[in-house]
Design a protein around this motif. Structure first.
Motif, PDB file in Angstrom:
ATOM      1  N   VAL A 284      43.472   3.545  75.509  1.00 15.89           N
ATOM      2  CA  VAL A 284      42.613   4.496  76.357  1.00 15.89           C
ATOM      3  C   VAL A 284      41.750   3.517  77.242  1.00 15.89           C
ATOM      4  CG1 VAL A 284      41.050   5.917  76.580  1.00 15.89           C
ATOM      5  CG2 VAL A 284      43.012   6.243  75.156  1.00 15.89           C
ATOM      6  N   GLN A 285      41.607   3.668  78.407  1.00 15.99           N
ATOM      7  CA  GLN A 285      40.686   2.778  79.231  1.00 15.99           C
ATOM      8  C   GLN A 285      39.365   3.251  79.686  1.00 15.99           C
ATOM      9  OE1 GLN A 285      41.725  -0.549  79.926  1.00 15.99           O
ATOM     10  NE2 GLN A 285      43.212  -0.152  78.462  1.00 15.99           N
ATOM     11  N   SER A 286      39.005   4.684  79.458  1.00 11.56           N
ATOM     12  CA  SER A 286      37.944   5.344  79.790  1.00 11.56           C
ATOM     13  C   SER A 286      36.796   5.167  78.363  1.00 11.56           C
ATOM     14  CB  SER A 286      38.228   6.863  79.891  1.00 11.56           C
ATOM     15  OG  SER A 286      38.689   7.407  78.563  1.00 11.56           O
ATOM     16  N   GLU A 287      35.837   5.532  78.759  1.00 18.88           N
ATOM     17  CA  GLU A 287      34.701   5.590  77.679  1.00 18.88           C
ATOM     18  C   GLU A 287      35.362   6.156  76.494  1.00 18.88           C
ATOM     19  OE1 GLU A 287      30.511   8.189  76.685  1.00 18.88           O
ATOM     20  OE2 GLU A 287      31.161   7.639  78.840  1.00 18.88           O
ATOM     21  N   LYS A 288      35.325   5.674  75.392  1.00 18.56           N
ATOM     22  CA  LYS A 288      35.816   5.997  74.067  1.00 18.56           C
ATOM     23  C   LYS A 288      35.119   5.753  72.808  1.00 18.56           C
ATOM     24  CE  LYS A 288      39.297   2.329  73.828  1.00 18.56           C
ATOM     25  NZ  LYS A 288      40.717   1.911  73.951  1.00 18.56           N
ATOM     26  N   THR A 289      35.380   6.540  71.762  1.00 20.64           N
ATOM     27  CA  THR A 289      34.704   6.454  70.591  1.00 20.64           C
ATOM     28  C   THR A 289      35.603   6.725  69.446  1.00 20.64           C
ATOM     29  OG1 THR A 289      32.460   6.629  71.180  1.00 20.64           O
ATOM     30  CG2 THR A 289      32.607   6.435  69.011  1.00 20.64           C
ATOM     31  N   ILE A 290      36.015   6.082  68.586  1.00 23.18           N
ATOM     32  CA  ILE A 290      36.526   6.196  67.381  1.00 23.18           C
ATOM     33  C   ILE A 290      35.997   6.045  65.846  1.00 23.18           C
ATOM     34  CG2 ILE A 290      37.808   3.957  67.044  1.00 23.18           C
ATOM     35  CD1 ILE A 290      40.166   5.570  66.456  1.00 23.18           C
TER      36      ILE A 290
END
Length: 319
Positions: A284-290
């Motif tokens: 995933v290339q968008s703003e992301k948090t895991i």
């Protein structure tokens, strides 16, 4: 400080297995979305009573992939009358259902609308009129699995996308503040909806399924074990099944996600295994948090839910 836990997470963060996407993946989905954009929802919306005085509730049916009436709850906080508010569209886990309206009281307290739908044929009120031209193993996953056009994953994906279309037509909803959310199967549907629809603003995918599915069918105890049982019976169809699944694999579709995404993962999860989730998330290339949970199996804990509510608040209520 290095320990077995941090090293495990570091290895997962580097995971990048080869894509299984067919060359026509993006073109296929552009054509499919265009084809279904004009399909009528034929929706109904009728009020119902709940034990919660501050909840305004409606029973909804609409049509997604085919003529199967998909059932859902549409819920509003009474305090929001006269103003457009955010909405969370919720997809449940495998074999589950939309539950009870009062299950979603937290969103009502936040001033957020809810649309929670049944996944066809599973544990709710919704049936399944999807054609079946070949034998199945237990459950629903192998229905039509020999063709991308007829498979169960296509039906539930289009049902999920049409739910977003219905929500955006409701007069109470601010269509620029929509969250897709779910856990397990529902998390997978939230991710694929984020990849294929321009309607969600943010996405929350708890322990999502439908990720790195060739690995999952080989190793996990998820719904994909039904596909494994199908292939044990019909080993000559291995390549066909893997090709079908590749069109619905969030690892292959991750590049299409362009909105903020929150993902949670349990490192002891043998259902939606961490390898499958990271394989999709890492692309995933968008703003992301895991958020990895080293000691959690296939579950969505209170802390996971709290982080999701904080994420929704930040993007839909404070923006």
């Amino acid at each position: 400080m290095s320990n077995a836990i941090t090293r495990r997470i570091e290895d997962l963060e580097k995971l990048s297995p080869p894509l299984t996407a067919q060359a026509d993946l993006d073109n296929y989905w552009e054509q499919t979305i265009s084809q279904f954009s004009s399909k009528p929802l034929n929706a109904t919306r009728s009020p119902l009573e709940t034990p919660l005085a501050e909840m305004e509730a409606y029973k909804v049916t609409y049509e997604g992939f085919d003529e199967t009436p998909i059932h859902g709850w549409y819920l509003l906080p009474r305090s929001s009358r006269g103003e457009k508010i955010p909405c969370v569209v919720l997809y449940h886990g495998y074999t589950g259902s939309k539950g009870y309206p009062e299950d979603y009281a937290a969103y009502i307290l936040m001033g957020i609308a809810v649309f929670s739908i049944d996944i066809r044929g599973q544990g709710g009120e919704t049936g399944n009129r999807l054609d079946q031209s070949y034998g199945m193993t237990k459950g629903w996953i192998t229905q039509g699995i020999l063709d991308r056009e007829t498979c169960y994953y296509k039906a539930i994906t289009l049902d999920a996308l049409k739910a977003l279309e219905w929500v955006c037509e409701q007069p109470e909803v601010d269509s620029k503040r929509i969250c897709v959310s779910g856990g397990s199967q529902g998390g997978g549907l939230a991710m694929i909806a984020a990849a294929l629809s321009d309607k969600p603003t943010i996405a929350v995918a708890h322990i999502p399924n439908m990720c790195y599915m060739d690995f999952g069918i080989l190793n996990s105890t998820s719904a994909l074990s039904e596909a494994a049982a199908f292939l044990e019976r019909f080993p000559e169809h291995l390549d066909t099944v893997l090709k079908t699944l590749s069109y619905y694999d969030n690892m292959n579709l991750a590049h299409r996600i362009r909105i903020p995404l929150l993902v949670t993962v349990g490192l002891k999860d043998m259902v939606t295994m961490p390898e499958t989730i990271y394989a999709a998330y890492n692309r995933v290339q968008s703003e992301k948090t895991i958020y990895p949970y080293p000691f959690t199996g296939h579950a969505v804990t209170g802390d996971q839910n709290r982080k999701a509510l904080d994420f929704i608040t930040k993007h839909l209520l404070q923006a």
